[in-house]
Design an enzyme around this catalytic site. Sequence first.
Site, mmCIF file in Angstrom:
data_model
loop_
_atom_site.group_PDB
_atom_site.id
_atom_site.type_symbol
_atom_site.label_atom_id
_atom_site.label_comp_id
_atom_site.label_asym_id
_atom_site.label_seq_id
_atom_site.Cartn_x
_atom_site.Cartn_y
_atom_site.Cartn_z
ATOM 1 N N GLU A 110 4.140 0.119 3.740
ATOM 2 C CA GLU A 110 3.454 0.478 5.045
ATOM 3 C C GLU A 110 2.603 -0.337 5.540
ATOM 4 O OE1 GLU A 110 3.713 4.573 6.013
ATOM 5 O OE2 GLU A 110 2.024 4.185 7.582
ATOM 6 N N LYS A 158 1.138 13.883 4.550
ATOM 7 C CA LYS A 158 1.737 12.571 4.405
ATOM 8 C C LYS A 158 0.983 11.313 4.410
ATOM 9 C CE LYS A 158 4.339 8.825 5.827
ATOM 10 N NZ LYS A 158 3.906 7.603 6.001
ATOM 11 N N ASP A 192 5.639 9.119 -11.989
ATOM 12 C CA ASP A 192 6.915 9.595 -11.228
ATOM 13 C C ASP A 192 6.534 10.239 -9.576
ATOM 14 O OD1 ASP A 192 8.899 11.082 -10.051
ATOM 15 O OD2 ASP A 192 9.345 12.117 -12.158
ATOM 16 N N HIS A 202 -3.020 0.142 13.476
ATOM 17 C CA HIS A 202 -1.641 0.161 12.876
ATOM 18 C C HIS A 202 -0.687 -1.221 13.398
ATOM 19 C CE1 HIS A 202 1.708 1.965 10.729
ATOM 20 N NE2 HIS A 202 2.414 1.740 11.905
#
Length: 443
Positions: A84, A279, A295, A392
């Site tokens: 991202e 998130k 993991d 962004h």
Amino acid sequence: MTPIEGFSKLSKEEKIRWIAQQIGTNVQNLEQEFKSYWHTDAEVQKLYDEFSENTITNFYIPFGIVPNMLINSQFYAVPMAIEESSVVAAASKSAKFWLDKGGFKAEVISTQKIGQVHFLWQGDFHKLYCVFDELREELLRNAASITKNMTARGGGVLDIELIDARQHIPDYYQLKVTFETCDSMGANFINSCLENFAQTFKSWLLSNPIFTNYEKDINVVLCILSNYTPQCLVRAWVECPIEQLGQVEDQNALQFAQKFKTAIEIAKKDVYRATTHNKGIFNGIDAVVIATGNDFRAVEACGHTYAARSGQYRSLSDCSVENGMFKFWLDIPIAVGTVGGLTALHPMAKRSLELLGNPNAEQLMKIIAVTGLAQNFGAIKSLVTTGIQKGHMKMHLLNILRHFKATESEVHKAVEYFKTQVVSFNSVREFIERVRVDYDSLV
Ligand code: MEV
């Protein structure tokens, strides 16, 4: 797609051929494309192939570095594997922001993990409860060959509890086992112990004369570690006098601190916001977890369960603006290892750990938590000031330019132009069209 028998037995080339047939594309082209992502060293490629099954090629994601991350007065260059755009940039900006304010702090609160043997049993619970100490000893004795090395390293089985869970399901009990797995994530160790405990439990019941015939019959449903590790907990934080925050875009330090805190309060109350907020934290956490060969599904699953521990899903981070101080912190369970698993096998995971100074598991927990906090700070700082899209979309500009097959000179012009303009798909398209028309009219 048509079903296929024995796909796993096909060679890589045969698998690719089958896929080409299925998607109706040219076999040679597809083969060439997939092979272009193979490692040039066949031995290394074999290693990657064997991490998983039915592998046909590698899937690339970018590997970036956050420099100048000051954690407990020590500098780190933190590796992040993430696709991202703007995540690494945001973490880097946060690292820089906190650099002259004492940097990040972190401490490991606890490092224990849990595994469970879930079983059904119709016997007399009181009888089992009364002799449970004897069973516990037998379980530990029989697992000694598995636990020996871990015990020598300072870990092993810390406790085995008998849990009566009949209020949930008839005849349902658990052996709830607490482990310390030192620098390894410990999944294999825990699961091996649990399966051994289940075997010992069965034999012990069979050979114990106090149990009647029907009590000798135990139905072990499953033995597995729990990925919920609230006792494998780390805290990361930043703090400074409010005025040290300085002017942040159009807000003075106090305005910024208060608005920032309100954003956190919203994420503590509203589940829609909390999910996006967390998130953002996992943008940072997962990227380091992946880069170090750990993991990320386990870490994510655990973090989200922890976020809901009060009965409502909430922000994992918290903030206070009191007595002239701004404090921002994150308490999060992170079960990772720095030995075993992929950590030594995956060439890039090995390099990542090397870059971090070959940390032990506790040090890695701190680095990961700090990166999550840095990511969260960066996101909230943007959200409560300029909005997220400015930064962004600036990062996304290159992706949009690539979509229009921009030349190097067009990219150069676009980057200059969009320093002062709002980036959107349309604005970039219009810009590229304009640049191309100007060029055409010149030649
Ligand atoms: C985007 O990947 C992450 C953010 O949405 C996190 C947040 O909203 O806090 C920016």
